[in-house]
Write a protein that holds these residues in place. Structure first.
Motif, PDB file in Angstrom:
ATOM      1  N   LEU A  86       0.812  -1.207   0.000  1.00  0.00           N
ATOM      2  CA  LEU A  86       0.000   0.000   0.000  1.00  0.00           C
ATOM      3  C   LEU A  86       0.847   1.258   0.000  1.00  0.00           C
ATOM      4  O   LEU A  86       1.937   1.305   0.607  1.00  0.00           O
ATOM      5  CB  LEU A  86      -0.939  -0.004   1.202  1.00  0.00           C
ATOM      6  N   LYS A  87       0.337   2.284  -0.685  1.00  0.00           N
ATOM      7  CA  LYS A  87       1.021   3.558  -0.820  1.00  0.00           C
ATOM      8  C   LYS A  87       0.136   4.670  -0.238  1.00  0.00           C
ATOM      9  O   LYS A  87      -1.096   4.516  -0.182  1.00  0.00           O
ATOM     10  CB  LYS A  87       1.287   3.840  -2.297  1.00  0.00           C
ATOM     11  N   PRO A  88       0.712   5.779   0.157  1.00  0.00           N
ATOM     12  CA  PRO A  88      -0.100   6.879   0.697  1.00  0.00           C
ATOM     13  C   PRO A  88      -1.213   7.309  -0.261  1.00  0.00           C
ATOM     14  O   PRO A  88      -2.306   7.687   0.202  1.00  0.00           O
ATOM     15  CB  PRO A  88       0.925   7.994   0.894  1.00  0.00           C
ATOM     16  N   GLN A  89      -0.983   7.224  -1.546  1.00  0.00           N
ATOM     17  CA  GLN A  89      -2.011   7.622  -2.508  1.00  0.00           C
ATOM     18  C   GLN A  89      -3.165   6.634  -2.587  1.00  0.00           C
ATOM     19  O   GLN A  89      -4.158   6.895  -3.269  1.00  0.00           O
ATOM     20  CB  GLN A  89      -1.414   7.848  -3.899  1.00  0.00           C
ATOM     21  N   VAL A 112      -9.622   3.648   4.475  1.00  0.00           N
ATOM     22  CA  VAL A 112      -8.253   3.152   4.459  1.00  0.00           C
ATOM     23  C   VAL A 112      -7.311   4.347   4.531  1.00  0.00           C
ATOM     24  O   VAL A 112      -7.416   5.271   3.729  1.00  0.00           O
ATOM     25  CB  VAL A 112      -7.973   2.335   3.178  1.00  0.00           C
ATOM     26  N   THR A 113      -6.409   4.308   5.499  1.00  0.00           N
ATOM     27  CA  THR A 113      -5.404   5.366   5.636  1.00  0.00           C
ATOM     28  C   THR A 113      -4.023   4.738   5.596  1.00  0.00           C
ATOM     29  O   THR A 113      -3.721   3.858   6.412  1.00  0.00           O
ATOM     30  CB  THR A 113      -5.590   6.144   6.945  1.00  0.00           C
ATOM     31  N   VAL A 114      -3.219   5.174   4.640  1.00  0.00           N
ATOM     32  CA  VAL A 114      -1.855   4.675   4.501  1.00  0.00           C
ATOM     33  C   VAL A 114      -0.912   5.800   4.899  1.00  0.00           C
ATOM     34  O   VAL A 114      -0.772   6.798   4.189  1.00  0.00           O
ATOM     35  CB  VAL A 114      -1.559   4.205   3.072  1.00  0.00           C
ATOM     36  N   SER A 115      -0.287   5.624   6.045  1.00  0.00           N
ATOM     37  CA  SER A 115       0.556   6.691   6.577  1.00  0.00           C
ATOM     38  C   SER A 115       1.562   6.121   7.560  1.00  0.00           C
ATOM     39  O   SER A 115       1.271   5.146   8.260  1.00  0.00           O
ATOM     40  CB  SER A 115      -0.309   7.739   7.285  1.00  0.00           C
TER      41      SER A 115
END
Length: 116
Positions: A86-89, A112-115
């Motif tokens: 997974l990527k932040p975008q 979904v939060t990718v951070s």
């Protein structure tokens, strides 16, 4: 009542994985293609992946190809979206969708939060 209920979202670090689930009810789930969309603040909802009614064929938006896998289990009226690397975008609210003869059906979404 025709509806989808999505689950499985959450906070994950870049490079991590999540699997989303989408349970359909009130219609003949196995007769319809199922789609996943996502939406980020200020952006229009965008198509991510789709799978035919039998599960025999799927397609993906270019940015998720090779990282996301859509699948379904018609015995459980459930569709899945496995998300890897997974990527932040990829951050956003993910929705299930299908188009019935009576109109389109959307779920309530799962965030979904990718951070890091």
């Amino acid at each position: 009542q025709v509806q989808f209920v999505e689950s499985g979202g959450g906070l994950v670090q870049p490079g991590g994985s999540l699997t989303l689930s989408c349970v359909g009810s009130g219609f003949s789930f196995s007769d319809y293609a199922i789609f996943w969309y996502r939406q980020t603040p200020g952006q229009e909802r965008e198509w991510v992946a789709g799978i035919v009614s039998t599960g025999g064929s799927a397609d993906y938006e270019d940015s998720v190809k090779g990282r996301f896998t859509i699948s379904r289990d018609n015995s459980k009226n459930t569709a899945y979206l496995e998300m890897n690397n997974l990527k932040p975008q990829d951050t956003g609210v993910y929705y299930c969708y299908t188009s019935l003869y009576t109109g389109g059906v959307w779920g309530q979404g799962t965030r979904v939060t990718v951070s890091s």
